[in-house]
Design a protein around this motif. Structure first.
Motif, short mmCIF file in Angstrom:
data_model
loop_
_atom_site.label_atom_id
_atom_site.label_comp_id
_atom_site.label_asym_id
_atom_site.label_seq_id
_atom_site.Cartn_x
_atom_site.Cartn_y
_atom_site.Cartn_z
N MET A 172 96.45 62.13 49.86
CA MET A 172 96.72 63.00 51.02
C MET A 172 95.97 64.33 50.91
O MET A 172 95.54 64.88 51.91
CB MET A 172 98.22 63.27 51.16
CG MET A 172 99.01 62.14 51.79
SD MET A 172 98.33 61.49 53.34
CE MET A 172 98.61 62.86 54.42
N GLN A 210 107.10 62.77 46.07
CA GLN A 210 106.34 62.42 44.85
C GLN A 210 105.30 63.53 44.69
O GLN A 210 105.64 64.58 44.16
CB GLN A 210 105.78 61.01 44.96
CG GLN A 210 106.90 59.97 44.82
CD GLN A 210 106.40 58.53 44.74
OE1 GLN A 210 105.29 58.25 44.31
NE2 GLN A 210 107.24 57.60 45.14
N CYS A 211 104.08 63.33 45.17
CA CYS A 211 103.14 64.45 45.06
C CYS A 211 103.56 65.61 45.96
O CYS A 211 103.26 66.76 45.68
CB CYS A 211 101.71 64.01 45.38
SG CYS A 211 101.28 63.98 47.12
N GLY A 212 104.25 65.28 47.04
CA GLY A 212 104.79 66.33 47.91
C GLY A 212 103.85 66.81 49.00
O GLY A 212 104.28 67.53 49.90
N TYR A 213 102.61 66.42 48.94
CA TYR A 213 101.62 67.00 49.86
C TYR A 213 101.92 66.69 51.33
O TYR A 213 101.70 67.51 52.19
CB TYR A 213 100.22 66.50 49.48
CG TYR A 213 99.10 67.24 50.16
CD1 TYR A 213 98.60 68.43 49.63
CD2 TYR A 213 98.53 66.76 51.34
CE1 TYR A 213 97.57 69.12 50.25
CE2 TYR A 213 97.49 67.43 51.96
CZ TYR A 213 97.01 68.61 51.42
OH TYR A 213 95.99 69.29 52.04
N CYS A 214 102.44 65.50 51.58
CA CYS A 214 102.74 65.12 52.97
C CYS A 214 104.09 65.64 53.44
O CYS A 214 104.43 65.51 54.60
CB CYS A 214 102.75 63.60 53.11
SG CYS A 214 104.23 62.87 52.35
N GLN A 215 104.89 66.17 52.51
CA GLN A 215 106.31 66.33 52.80
C GLN A 215 106.63 67.49 53.74
O GLN A 215 107.62 67.42 54.46
CB GLN A 215 107.13 66.43 51.51
CG GLN A 215 107.04 65.20 50.61
CD GLN A 215 107.64 63.93 51.22
OE1 GLN A 215 108.36 63.98 52.22
NE2 GLN A 215 107.32 62.77 50.64
N CYS A 259 102.25 58.74 54.23
CA CYS A 259 102.54 59.24 52.88
C CYS A 259 101.85 58.28 51.92
O CYS A 259 102.27 57.13 51.80
CB CYS A 259 104.04 59.26 52.61
SG CYS A 259 104.45 59.59 50.88
N ARG A 260 100.78 58.72 51.30
CA ARG A 260 100.03 57.82 50.43
C ARG A 260 100.79 57.50 49.15
O ARG A 260 100.55 56.48 48.51
CB ARG A 260 98.64 58.39 50.10
CG ARG A 260 97.72 58.45 51.31
CD ARG A 260 97.26 57.07 51.78
NE ARG A 260 96.23 56.50 50.92
CZ ARG A 260 95.89 55.21 50.93
NH1 ARG A 260 96.53 54.35 51.73
NH2 ARG A 260 94.94 54.77 50.14
N CYS A 261 101.71 58.39 48.74
CA CYS A 261 102.54 58.08 47.58
C CYS A 261 103.58 57.02 47.92
O CYS A 261 104.15 56.40 47.04
CB CYS A 261 103.25 59.32 47.06
SG CYS A 261 102.14 60.58 46.43
N THR A 309 106.68 57.27 49.90
CA THR A 309 108.07 57.69 49.68
C THR A 309 109.03 57.19 50.76
O THR A 309 110.17 57.65 50.82
CB THR A 309 108.15 59.23 49.64
OG1 THR A 309 107.65 59.74 50.89
CG2 THR A 309 107.33 59.81 48.52
#
Ligand code: FES
Ligand code: FES
Lengths: 725, 149
Positions: free
Chosen positions: A343, B96-101, B131-133, B135
């Motif tokens: 992302m 997870q990585c949080g970037y999309c959150q 969300c590429r992670c 979640t």
């Protein structure tokens, strides 16, 4: 992924502590040899810093990109340290500190699902050593033998008198002690923090917007850069018309970056990007400008029957059995290029002056980023530093072995010395400048005897080798053993079947499209090739897919255990609800045993609903079951997005897909219910982030074949009209 | 120049009116919680609220946001009290990585305003963020939990 060599000769090391102090910004107090963290708190050893308020700072060398490694590694240290978990926090040592102190934190590389399993022992020892020193310091203060003292929850107790003290109070004294030479680690049965679903340490800032990613970095006086590299791999910049955009708002500099890229540096990134888009650039596309997906596929196809191939396994005479077999089954599969598309697109920030080059970057391997910084800056190690951004917006392998964006950022910064420059890639740049999942075809041939037993199997791979492009030094007599992940004769990627006549070989067919390590790496396609073909064989033998497999698995009890676990949970053999079809797959990867059973329905001939996937994993030890569950479900999103919708095609030498509109990713509506069975059997350390990714696709494909009566062998499924609903 | 109201504060920003709202928020207003993921309205990482509705700020010229109330992830909580969606995100450990959150949370907060007790079908239709992670399983649980809060 090996760590690149860092030239230590160019680095002048004084006494270890002083050298460290200079590069680390660590303050060395007079009179003692205590090493201090930036805030002055004493370092008990390289893994543990304790603050006077009892805060335990655990140093973590590996990178956090969402997979939970930061928390997992802190759990390992805290366990042996007997730390109060509620007082644990973390920090990253820098690669420059690592060089200065002769790599006390070991490998920084975070890939191959190795973050925890590779470092578990030495980080636990770090925690245990620190605990012994803290207890000794308390015992010294009380004038009692250390054997009379115990430690729990960051409190030290003198048993006979009941006196207590805390880690924060004795840390100063402990830091001065000589570490014990030997430590004994706890029996896993005594673990209180490892193995528990403790909460991640990094959640809060991710829900408030406060977490600073590399993309968000702000430095005083910083400028922003946007970049375009020649979209045809191997091509170069021929010319560009900087004058055309120099007067645009905010634009400060237009620079060539290496011989293949051009960047605009402006006050804001948006201004830089607008100017870059407006600037005429002509490329010298080089010798690959005619390559297309079709020409690449032809090259691979030729390899399927080529005489020459690298042999990984050759038991008995597989080809010889086919002539006498009651039935010969043959199938050709193909797997496409895929982009990581984390992302957070690639980025790095660099500041260059004549005697210092600093880089801030989200990276899966701080040391590799450091090596890239040295090379691009031309400065020695003691004049370079890399600051890893605490949290990465996804890595999946793109940010481990490759630091092209670091090289670019430093090259830009060198042209504007003294000014920090933040280089952000657009999504478009990220899509066309990837290090792609390798393209691979496979010809699977199997021979069945009259009773339907598998007597011979030949798996011929034809396609790209990642190692030959990235770490050629790791090839073995030219052979890329990583190509065989999941079908190896032994080790972390062992094939779970015993076949009397077995040939597994690889016709290496490399392309100009650069390959990379993509979450799961080569298990993604190998699991599809093998496990789909196993279903094809079972069908030809007229046998149940589970029973057919089981007959070949008696020598592989751990593989069998996870397969049985998912089959049992799903009720394999019992009728599924109306319209629901099941499929199985299993594999060993990155040291863990994994299996999946998917339940799928297909309506209207092309609408595929993945309803439920049951997954079992035996990673040996399960450090944080809550995070393992999340990695399983997350890996399925990544893996199923890939098999249903993702393909990077090549036209005129360049990748055609430039954004998520042509390179899609699953949404919540398409998410199956994922049920995890975590069944650690102990005695080994397997990976978590990657292994499970590979079983989702073949389990779903096997279920789809049952639902539709059609076997799909080329991917992604969207090319066949299938839609995930 | 653009006059924007972001998280209740009126701001005069030195910015070309064609600049996407996302970049004005990030680079002029200095609020970096709102993320860039695609720039073409495909991923939802840039989701903010405009007059209470979720919008993808990467494709909205800043001029079109003038006179509107913009809320970003930084303005979702009330003082030190997390919004119920943020709270559920913490309880269910969604990121997870949080970037999309940031974008995911803003999209969900808007959905819950519209549909306080969303069904799974409402969630499927209303939440289309990438969300590429991966979640999503936790996202769904947390949405239902937030709806009950
Ligand atoms: S950045 Fe706006 S939708 Fe992706
Ligand atoms: S949590 Fe990483 S992209 Fe959603």
């Amino acid at each position: 992924m090996k760590t690149p060599k860092i030239d230590r000769r160019s680095f002048v090391i004084g006494t270890a502590a002083v050298g460290a102090g200079l590069t680390l910004g660590l303050k060395i107090p007079f009179g003692t040899s205590v090493v201090r963290a930036q805030d002055g708190s004493p370092e008990i050893n390289v893994w543990v810093v304790i603050r006077p308020d009892d805060t335990v700072v655990v140093r973590v060398a590996r990178s956090e990109m969402g997979q939970g490694t930061l928390t997992g590694l802190a759990q390992m240290v805290a366990e042996e340290l007997e730390a109060d978990w509620t007082k644990v926090t973390t920090e990253y040592p820098t690669p420059g500190q690592s060089v200065a102190r002769k790599r006390p934190w070991g490998n920084f590389s975070t890939g191959g699902s190795r973050g925890i399993r590779e470092s578990n022992e030495y980080v636990r020892k770090g925690g245990a050593t620190a605990r012994l020193m803290l207890v000794q310091a308390a015992a010294n203060a009380w004038g009692v033998p250390a054997t009379e003292c115990t430690a729990a929850n960051s409190v030290i107790t003198h048993k006979p008198t009941g006196r207590t003290t805390t880690y924060g109070k004795v840390a100063e004294a402990a830091a001065k002690l000589t570490p014990p030479a030997e430590v004994t680690l706890k029996d896993p049965k005594e673990w209180k923090i490892i193995g528990k679903p403790v909460k991640r340490l990094d959640t809060m800032t991710k829900v408030t917007g406060a977490q600073v990613y590399g993309f968000d970095l702000k430095l005083p006086g910083m400028l922003n850069a946007a970049i375009k590299e020649c979209p045809v791999f191997g091509g170069k910049v021929k010319s560009f018309d900087a004058d055309k955009v120099k007067g645009m708002p905010g634009v400060k500099h237009v620079v060539q970056v290496g011989d293949s890229a051009v960047a605009v540096v402006a006050e804001t990134w948006w201004e830089a990007k607008k100017a870059l888009d407006a600037m005429p650039i002509t490329w010298d596309e080089g010798p690959n400008a005619k390559v297309s997906s079709a020409t690449i596929a032809d090259t691979l196809k030729e390899g399927l029957d080529a005489e020459q191939a690298f042999v990984r396994t050759n038991v008995g005479d597989a080809k010889g059995t086919f002539a006498g077999a009651a039935k010969k089954v043959e199938a050709v599969y193909a797997y496409p290029f895929q982009n990581h598309a984390p992302m957070e697109p690639m980025n790095a920030t660099a500041k260059f002056t004549a005697d210092k080059c600093e880089v801030w970057v989200p990276t899966q391997n701080g040391e590799a980023a450091f090596a890239a910084t040295l090379a691009a800056s031309g400065l020695p190690a003691d004049k370079c530093e890399v600051y890893k951004i605490m949290v990465i917006g996804g890595g999946f392998g793109r940010r481990g072995a490759f630091h092209d964006y670091v090289t670019q950022a430093v090259r830009i910064a060198k042209q504007v010395p003294g000014t920090p420059v933040k280089l952000l890639w657009s999504r478009e740049e990220d899509m066309v400048q990837g290090r792609y999942h390798p393209v691979m075809q496979a010809k699977m041939s199997g021979g069945l005897d009259a009773s339907g037993n598998l007597v011979g199997l030949h798996m011929r791979l034809s396609g790209q080798s990642i190692l030959s492009a990235v770490f050629p030094q790791n090839l073995q007599d030219g052979r890329d053993n990583a190509t065989f992940q999941g079908v190896d004769p032994s080790g972390d990627f062992t094939l779970g079947y015993t076949v009397p006549n077995l040939l597994i070989d690889h016709a290496m067919r490399n392309t100009h499209v650069p390959p990379g390590f993509w979450r799961g790496v080569n298990i993604n396609q190998n699991a599809i090739f093998l496990e789909c073909f196993m279903d094809e064989l079972a069908l030809a033998a007229g046998q149940d897919a589970l029973e057919f497999r089981r007959k070949l698995m008696s020598k592989h009890p751990k593989h069998l255990a996870v397969l049985n676990a998912v089959a049992d949970r799903a009720g394999w053999g019992k009728p599924a609800p109306q319209g629901v079809h099941r499929g199985l797959a299993h594999m060993m990867a990155f040291g863990s045993y994994v299996a999946a059973c998917a339940e799928v329905s297909v309506t209207g001939g092309d609408k595929v609903k993945v309803r439920r996937i049951i997954c079992a994993t035996d990673p040996g030890y399960a450090v944080n079951p809550a995070q393992i569950e999340r990695q399983i479900a997350g890996s399925f999103v990544y893996g199923l997005s890939a098999v249903f919708m993702e393909e990077c095609t090549v036209k005129n030498g360049a990748i055609e897909q430039t954004n998520f509109n042509t390179y899609d990713s699953m949404k919540i509506a398409q998410m199956p219910k994922v049920e995890s069975i975590i069944m650690p059997s102990g005695g080994f350390w397997g990976g978590v982030g990657e292994p499970t990714i590979c079983v989702a696709a073949p389990a779903v494909l096997n279920a789809m074949a049952r639902a539709t009566g059609k076997r799909i062998r080329t991917f992604p499924l969207k090319n066949h009209g299938y839609q995930m609903v | 120049m653009a006059r924007l109201t972001i998280n209740g504060k009126s701001l005069e920003l030195k910015v070309d009116p064609s600049t996407p709202l996302l970049w004005a928020i990030r680079e002029q207003a200095g609020l970096t919680g709102t993320k860039y993921g695609c720039g073409v309205a495909m991923c939802g990482a840039c989701t903010v609220h405009m007059d209470g509705k979720a919008v993808r700020s990467c494709v909205l010229p800043v001029a079109s946001a003038e006179g509107k109330q913009i809320t970003t992830i930084e303005g979702l909580a009330t003082g030190a009290t997390l919004h119920k969606v943020q709270k559920a995100w913490v309880d269910y450990e969604v990121p997870q990585c949080g970037y999309c959150q940031s974008g995911m949370i803003m999209a969900v907060a808007a959905l819950l305003k519209d549909k306080p007790k969303p069904t799974d079908a409402d969630i499927d239709a209303g939440i289309t963020n990438i969300c590429r992670c991966g979640t999503f399983q936790q996202v769904r649980e947390a949405i239902h939990a937030a709806a009950k809060a």
